[in-house]
Scaffold this motif. Structure first.
Motif, short mmCIF file in Angstrom:
data_model
loop_
_atom_site.label_atom_id
_atom_site.label_comp_id
_atom_site.label_asym_id
_atom_site.label_seq_id
_atom_site.Cartn_x
_atom_site.Cartn_y
_atom_site.Cartn_z
N MET A 47 104.28 54.43 15.09
CA MET A 47 105.19 54.74 16.18
C MET A 47 105.39 56.26 16.30
SD MET A 47 109.13 53.44 16.71
CE MET A 47 108.74 51.92 15.82
N LYS A 50 102.27 57.78 17.75
CA LYS A 50 102.16 57.46 19.18
C LYS A 50 103.09 58.36 20.00
CE LYS A 50 99.66 53.46 19.75
NZ LYS A 50 98.73 53.12 20.85
N HIS A 55 103.12 59.01 24.10
CA HIS A 55 103.44 57.66 24.53
C HIS A 55 104.95 57.43 24.51
CE1 HIS A 55 99.30 56.29 24.70
NE2 HIS A 55 99.09 56.85 23.52
N LYS A 56 105.38 56.44 25.27
CA LYS A 56 106.79 56.07 25.31
C LYS A 56 106.95 54.61 24.92
CE LYS A 56 107.96 59.35 28.99
NZ LYS A 56 108.49 59.49 30.38
N ILE A 57 108.06 54.31 24.28
CA ILE A 57 108.38 52.92 23.93
C ILE A 57 109.08 52.28 25.12
CG2 ILE A 57 109.73 51.42 22.43
CD1 ILE A 57 109.37 53.57 20.23
N TRP A 60 109.89 45.75 23.01
CA TRP A 60 109.60 45.16 21.71
C TRP A 60 109.09 43.74 21.90
CZ3 TRP A 60 110.53 48.64 17.80
CH2 TRP A 60 111.32 49.73 18.16
N VAL A 82 106.06 46.80 18.60
CA VAL A 82 106.49 47.76 19.62
C VAL A 82 105.62 47.61 20.87
CG1 VAL A 82 107.05 50.18 20.04
CG2 VAL A 82 106.93 49.32 17.69
N TYR A 84 104.35 49.80 24.01
CA TYR A 84 104.25 51.17 24.51
C TYR A 84 103.90 51.16 26.00
CZ TYR A 84 104.09 52.30 19.54
OH TYR A 84 104.38 52.42 18.20
N ASN A 164 101.21 46.23 14.14
CA ASN A 164 102.11 46.15 15.30
C ASN A 164 102.26 44.71 15.80
OD1 ASN A 164 103.92 47.24 17.15
ND2 ASN A 164 102.34 47.64 18.68
N GLN A 226 117.04 51.02 13.81
CA GLN A 226 116.52 50.97 15.16
C GLN A 226 117.44 50.11 16.01
OE1 GLN A 226 112.73 49.19 14.29
NE2 GLN A 226 111.70 51.13 13.95
N GLN A 232 114.85 48.50 28.21
CA GLN A 232 113.68 48.02 27.49
C GLN A 232 113.46 46.52 27.74
OE1 GLN A 232 114.21 49.23 23.36
NE2 GLN A 232 113.21 51.17 23.77
#
Length: 266
Positions: A47, A50, A55-57, A60, A82, A84, A164, A226, A232
């Motif tokens: 993560m 990345k 990259h962006k999250i 999930w 995750v 992405y 992942n 987290q 999200q």
């Protein structure tokens, strides 16, 4: 317990496998002493890399929620991974032929959040924090071999979590519903592969209630400092077994009044 050097090397090897489309052997064989905490540390190290690369999250995923999949791996807990920004595929899109190594798909219910949640939460907390739910397809891929070619040993949960949770992509349906508009235990899907029905399932296969998958994830993430953030998307877990998608595959997931999702593989 693995050293930070071993964790970082495993993370780099997995990202290299993703880029080259050449799978690595089981990390559980490389490190027989590894723990679930080590596996999540490898996932977190990926993560960090990345995010460094821009990259962006966006969300999930929860995996191994069904009893049959847990029994197959000899475990009693789900896992998570995750999502992405480069994993997001539009409904009815075509996945490029060279994007994944061994793509498979699963049918899921997606939760899009309007408020953050973390730590120990209730079912009511999750419903209140959810903006909407929607039909979704998860694309699975594996950067780790499914079996060791010499011994035949299958992947363990440590391999899956490190990789992942075998996450590859998400296809989100356009239909949006309030989280309490349906009894999600009874939301089901008919999966067609190249116009042939190959699987059916109900949301109840996900911990008896897909909302409870989000409850589990919030607590799991809290253990690693987290949380699930506003905006999200969370894939609550599959209610069918994975479907192999070689080149030329067309997938339709028909959720009846809940909606539909489609994706093709070049």
């Amino acid at each position: 317990m693995l050293s930070q050097r071993e964790i970082d090397r495993a993370a780099e090897d997995l990202l290299a496998a993703e880029q080259t489309r050449e799978q690595i052997n089981l990390l559980s064989l490389r490190h027989p002493e590894m723990t679930l905490d080590d596996a999540y540390a490898i996932q977190s190290a990926q993560m960090a890399l990345k995010l460094e690369r821009g990259h962006k999250i966006i969300g999930w995923k929860i995996g191994l929620t069904s009893k049959i999949m847990q029994d197959a791996l000899g475990i009693s807990t789900p896992d998570s991974g995750v999502i992405y920004d480069d994993m997001n595929f539009a409904d009815e899109s075509t996945v490029p032929a060279m994007r994944f190594i061994q793509p498979r798909i699963e049918a899921e219910i997606a939760f899009v959040m309007k408020a953050p949640i973390e730590g120990k939460v209730t079912r009511e907390d999750v419903v209140a924090a959810t903006e909407y739910v929607a039909p979704a397809i998860e694309i699975l891929d594996t950067r780790i071999l499914r079996n060791d070619p010499k011994s035949g040993q299958a992947r363990l949960i440590f391999d899956t979590v490190s990789d992942n949770a075998a996450n590859g992509g998400i296809v989100l349906g356009s239909q949006k519903h309030a989280p309490d508009a349906f009894d999600l235990r009874w939301v089901g899907a008919i999966l067609k592969k190249n116009d042939e029905v190959v699987a059916t399932g109900l949301g109840a296969a996900v911990l008896d209630d897909p909302v409870m998958g989000i409850v589990w994830l919030a607590e799991r993430m809290g253990q690693y400092d987290q949380r699930i953030e506003t905006g999200q998307v969370v894939l609550a877990g599959s209610f069918i077994a994975p479907i192999e998608c070689p080149s030329g595959t067309k997938i339709t997931a028909d959720y009846g009044p809940f909606g539909a999702v489609r994706v093709n593989f070049e």
